[in-house]
Design an enzyme around this catalytic site. Sequence first.
Site, PDB file in Angstrom:
ATOM      1  N   SER A   2      28.625  41.563   9.548  1.00 41.13           N
ATOM      2  CA  SER A   2      28.605  41.868  11.050  1.00 41.13           C
ATOM      3  C   SER A   2      28.576  43.234  11.413  1.00 41.13           C
ATOM      4  CB  SER A   2      29.342  41.144  12.421  1.00 41.13           C
ATOM      5  OG  SER A   2      29.614  40.053  12.189  1.00 41.13           O
TER       6      SER A   2
ATOM      7  N   GLY B  52      33.927  -9.284  15.925  1.00 35.40           N
ATOM      8  CA  GLY B  52      34.998  -9.172  16.481  1.00 35.40           C
ATOM      9  C   GLY B  52      36.636  -8.735  16.025  1.00 35.40           C
TER      10      GLY B  52
ATOM     11  N   ASN C 100      29.956  46.822  -0.759  1.00 34.37           N
ATOM     12  CA  ASN C 100      30.163  47.166   0.593  1.00 34.37           C
ATOM     13  C   ASN C 100      32.034  47.973   0.886  1.00 34.37           C
ATOM     14  OD1 ASN C 100      29.991  48.318   3.312  1.00 34.37           O
ATOM     15  ND2 ASN C 100      30.634  45.792   4.096  1.00 34.37           N
ATOM     16  N   LYS C 101      31.979  48.270   1.441  1.00 32.03           N
ATOM     17  CA  LYS C 101      33.739  48.986   1.806  1.00 32.03           C
ATOM     18  C   LYS C 101      33.874  49.519   0.076  1.00 32.03           C
ATOM     19  CE  LYS C 101      34.947  45.396   4.426  1.00 32.03           C
ATOM     20  NZ  LYS C 101      36.414  44.341   4.384  1.00 32.03           N
TER      21      LYS C 101
ATOM     22  N   SER D 117      33.900  -6.284  11.032  1.00 30.71           N
ATOM     23  CA  SER D 117      32.515  -5.414  10.858  1.00 30.71           C
ATOM     24  C   SER D 117      32.500  -4.604  12.224  1.00 30.71           C
ATOM     25  CB  SER D 117      30.975  -6.069  10.520  1.00 30.71           C
ATOM     26  OG  SER D 117      30.725  -7.039  12.325  1.00 30.71           O
TER      27      SER D 117
ATOM     28  N   SER E 285      40.193  -9.142  14.289  1.00 31.76           N
ATOM     29  CA  SER E 285      40.683  -9.359  14.120  1.00 31.76           C
ATOM     30  C   SER E 285      41.946 -10.248  14.157  1.00 31.76           C
ATOM     31  CB  SER E 285      41.626  -8.760  12.814  1.00 31.76           C
ATOM     32  OG  SER E 285      42.410 -10.092  11.725  1.00 31.76           O
TER      33      SER E 285
ATOM     34  N   GLY F 169      31.001  33.558   8.181  1.00 30.62           N
ATOM     35  CA  GLY F 169      31.769  33.799   6.221  1.00 30.62           C
ATOM     36  C   GLY F 169      32.181  33.047   6.125  1.00 30.62           C
TER      37      GLY F 169
HETATM   38  N1  LIG Z   1      36.440  50.999   5.583  1.00 32.46           N
HETATM   39  C1  LIG Z   1      35.412  50.140   6.251  1.00 32.46           C
HETATM   40  N2  LIG Z   1      35.849  49.075   6.708  1.00 32.46           N
HETATM   41  C2  LIG Z   1      34.764  48.445   6.688  1.00 32.46           C
HETATM   42  C3  LIG Z   1      33.094  47.981   6.149  1.00 32.46           C
HETATM   43  N3  LIG Z   1      32.339  47.435   6.625  1.00 32.46           N
HETATM   44  C4  LIG Z   1      32.938  46.115   8.099  1.00 32.46           C
HETATM   45  N4  LIG Z   1      34.821  47.265   7.479  1.00 32.46           N
HETATM   46  C5  LIG Z   1      35.561  46.109   8.405  1.00 32.46           C
HETATM   47  O1  LIG Z   1      35.677  44.924   8.071  1.00 32.46           O
HETATM   48  C6  LIG Z   1      36.340  44.496   9.224  1.00 32.46           C
HETATM   49  C7  LIG Z   1      36.017  43.138   9.065  1.00 32.46           C
HETATM   50  O2  LIG Z   1      34.231  43.133   9.645  1.00 32.46           O
HETATM   51  P1  LIG Z   1      32.936  42.371  10.239  1.00 32.46           P
HETATM   52  O3  LIG Z   1      31.782  42.618  10.042  1.00 32.46           O
HETATM   53  O4  LIG Z   1      33.383  41.458  11.337  1.00 32.46           O
HETATM   54  O5  LIG Z   1      32.750  40.906   9.043  1.00 32.46           O
HETATM   55  P2  LIG Z   1      31.735  39.775   8.617  1.00 32.46           P
HETATM   56  O6  LIG Z   1      31.514  39.644   7.591  1.00 32.46           O
HETATM   57  O7  LIG Z   1      30.850  40.037   9.395  1.00 32.46           O
HETATM   58  O8  LIG Z   1      33.181  38.549   8.957  1.00 32.46           O
HETATM   59  P3  LIG Z   1      32.883  37.271   9.416  1.00 32.46           P
HETATM   60  O9  LIG Z   1      31.315  37.131  10.041  1.00 32.46           O
HETATM   61  O10 LIG Z   1      34.139  36.811  10.564  1.00 32.46           O
HETATM   62  O11 LIG Z   1      32.773  36.598   7.550  1.00 32.46           O
HETATM   63  C8  LIG Z   1      36.265  44.579  10.489  1.00 32.46           C
HETATM   64  O12 LIG Z   1      37.808  45.299  10.670  1.00 32.46           O
HETATM   65  C9  LIG Z   1      35.217  46.427  10.151  1.00 32.46           C
HETATM   66  O13 LIG Z   1      35.055  47.179  10.545  1.00 32.46           O
HETATM   67  C10 LIG Z   1      32.966  49.239   5.551  1.00 32.46           C
HETATM   68  O14 LIG Z   1      32.028  50.033   4.624  1.00 32.46           O
HETATM   69  N5  LIG Z   1      34.506  49.857   4.986  1.00 32.46           N
HETATM   70 MG   LIG Z   2      30.753  38.684  11.080  1.00 35.59          MG
END
Ligand SMILES: Nc1nc2c(ncn2[C@@H]2O[C@H](COP(=O)(O)OP(=O)(O)OP(=O)(O)O)[C@@H](O)[C@H]2O)c(=O)[nH]1
Ligand SMILES: [Mg+2]
Lengths: 635, 309
Positions: A39, A468, A166-167, A542, A470, A114
């Site tokens: 998201s 019906g 990601n992250k 049934s 038992s 997720g």
């Molecule tokens: N540091 C960091 N935090 C991140 C990054 N992307 C997302 N987050 C954090 O991860 C947490 C979850 O992010 P969401 O976007 O809600 O995750 P989601 O995959 O949509 O989760 P669900 O839909 O519930 O499965 C949040 O607190 C975000 O701010 C990133 O690239 N870096």
């Molecule tokens: Mg989400």
Amino acid sequence: MTADVKEAAETAVTDYILAQETKDQLRFLTCGSVDDGKSTLIGRLLFDTKLIFEDQLAALERDSRKHGTVGEDIDLALLVDGLEAEREQGITIDVAYRFFATDKRKFIVADTPGHEQYTRNMATGASTADLAVLLVDARNGLLVQTRRHAFIASLLGIRHVVLAINKIDLVEYSQSRFDEIRKEFEVFANGFDFETLQAIPMSARFGDNVTARGQHMDWYSGPTLLEHLETVEVGEHALEAPFRFPVQWVNRPNLDFRGYSGTIASGRVSVGDELVVAGPAKMSRVKNIIGAGGEVPEAAAGEAVTITLEDEIDISRGDLLSTTAHRPDVADQFAAHVIWMSDEPLLPGRPYLLKIGTRTVTATVSEIKHKINVNTFEHVAGKTLELNEIAFCNFALSSAVPFDPYEANRSTGSFILIDRMSNATVGAGMIWFALRRASNIHWQALDVDKGARSEKLGQKPAVLWFTGLSGSGKSTIASIVEKKLHIDGRHTYTLDGDNVRHGLNKDLGFTDADRVENIRRVGEVARLFTDAGLITLVSFISPFQSERQLARDLMGEGEFIEVFVDTPIEICRQRDPKGLYAKADRGEIKNFTGIDSPYEAPQTPEVHLKNVDREPEDIAEEVIAYLRERGFLGS
Amino acid sequence: MNMQSHGITPERLSNLKRLEAESIHIIREVAAEFSNPVMLYSIGKDSGVMLHLAMKAFYPSKPPFPLLHVDTTWKFREMIQFRDDTAKRLGLDLLIYTNPEGLQKNINPFDHGSSVHTHIMKTEALKQALDKYGFDAAFGGARRDEEKSRAKERMFSFRNASHGWDPKNQRPELWNLYNARVAKGESIRAFPLSNWTELDIWQYILTENIPMVPLYLAAKRPVVERDGMLIMVDDDRMKLNPGEIIQEKKVRFRTLGCYPLTGAIESDADTLPAIVREMLIARTSERQGRLIDKDESASMEKKKREGYF
Ligand SMILES: Nc1nc2c(ncn2[C@@H]2O[C@H](COP(=O)(O)OP(=O)(O)OP(=O)(O)O)[C@@H](O)[C@H]2O)c(=O)[nH]1
Ligand SMILES: [Mg+2]
């Protein structure tokens, strides 16, 4: 503004808008495990492509202070997680559809949840997507849910995947970590035949490699996510497939016009083409095609049109028109993958509604061939299918339908399953192939048939289905009815729940799946007896409406007579002829109807017997009267 | 279009063509599957596009369902005029419904506030109308890009017997296979324009030349400034507060609703291309001009659970 300038500006806008006409559309989804940042990524895309208006931004800032998961910063996920429950829990529950556009394309994004619990909502988002962005948290690598989503995406026919690692900010923008995850995924996804797979290291939260590069990853030379989305060539397989046209609506404004309206599922069609109705194989040629903008000489996959034909042939909603050269399969049995989406398990033998294209039929799973472990792809045996499980099954339909394998055609190879009682959508299926077994067993057309037999016996065959609780008095009443019929010179047979359990069904227990099978077998036997011309009395608790419906569907029109022996449970309990209620109360019997398993009373039984303070004789006479009135007892 | 015969790779449908086809498919599916559908007609641009699509979907037949306008009695006069002209021009059945108790109690936005007025004259009225005629499906012109809870809604949105929406338990909706099964009393709200954006709507109006209420175009109109919004004085039921003065301003509306609740924007855009141009550089969303959304942050979802469109 002077008049000239204004006019020039307007022409420019008009040109711009007309140019938009030709803009392409890409539908994609974000998927992957909980909290991987799906998201947040969509929020980032909307934000960076300037789709967030000032008032929305102000609202976002307020929301972030209230519900945010990132301290002082704005929480971009809140742009997408629009339900109250989602904002409170900080998770996504259902798909959100969001929109953005660049100069090159318009995008429709489905942000999917997720959480495993909401897998069906992920499948909803994936079913209409051209491409999947699969997110992975760089710290965690591939998780079960990542694999499940990759598998579902592939099963649903998505051929283009972005692996968004990601992250990356939380692993010091590490190239080796990126490579490690990318390689692991490539090995895992080897069998999926994705046409494109693009791995991108990114930070959804801070924006690196989403729409712009950022300064932390000089080692990465591939495209940003947006660059990739703008340029990836997804093609249109439906255009290359043979012509298929499920008739949605017959357009009949007056006697001079008969058109068939629908959306072209695949291929293309031109005036003069020879078409065939799948199944009855009636043929004709295309006379006119009316598109959304008026008459056209030809039309292609995805367009909603109305087609008229040269000849008057009988075509209705649910029929499938195709080219004569490449026709679809037509069968009443096929094998398909199923994603199960209901809390109530799928039970083989239980009838469901199956909607394929514009046609709806009754269908049962005749066999679960195997379930699939989404983590290892191992085949696992199973008698029922639970929420979010995926299996390969054989289906038997109430009538033959036209279809193509899903791989060849996403439109004509897909179906949904609907529960007949709750009307909920409980499953989604993708057809693999027709089962030919059925079509090889042609019924022998014997001269001595049901009609001949019953005529000889001087009666109309029927099944009296006593249902019906038992102890409600089913067997007692049934046996009196049978005696009366016998004395009257009728030919009868009784199938009693307890007796059948000692022989024909002695291998069955009391699980839901076994109960369905129990009923199915008894139903089949009753059907054979009916075919023999007999009046068959079935006395079975049934408890489930759907199973009684299953039995009803096996019989000919008007042959199935549901007799509801309606005795209040307190009275049944008092009588307790076999001491079963006492046992159930002590917990010695599980799944006992009326105690810890429900009894679904018939809504519209043919005969409703109220059994309170009455003699069984009188009650039995009510049944006889019904049979006589309806002409079952001949002259 | 016949690319294949010229040996060129077949081309995908353009964005607007794809949206148009999807909407027509949904409209036909509802007509084919339900026994008593109705199309909500709220006179605005989205309704106008939806109606235009319905005309196409069944051509040369007429749409096999009536239109329904839930009249709060506070719509702009020009809207009502346009509504009646449109139904006449297209030869369609138009049902008009007003909540009788609301009318009797003279519920209005000035004395009762936007949320009470909307609840009684719109949400309740709609439910009454649907019950009165026993409609099992109702088309609405809402779009997912309008609002964050709308972004979550299905094309076929299931409503229980009291018209409520359960956002946490929606039916899965795969491919273009829509589940139209409902028990007695339950219904489906169908949203054929779900995937359109505001820009798509205007582009389509322009390319298809669809007639619209003139209020969307800028003109000199009498307005007063109230709660930071420009409210048009459409008739003499609008009483001025102390200090308020009526001014003639060149304004237009981005969305249309009840006149006391709909904010105008100052604008020079008096042609369709000019509107689109303003929109391309706009910095606020269209819903900003509506008082009813501001009451609370999750207000739309709440209203929808109660049966609002
Ligand atoms: N540091 C960091 N935090 C991140 C990054 N992307 C997302 N987050 C954090 O991860 C947490 C979850 O992010 P969401 O976007 O809600 O995750 P989601 O995959 O949509 O989760 P669900 O839909 O519930 O499965 C949040 O607190 C975000 O701010 C990133 O690239 N870096
Ligand atoms: Mg989400």
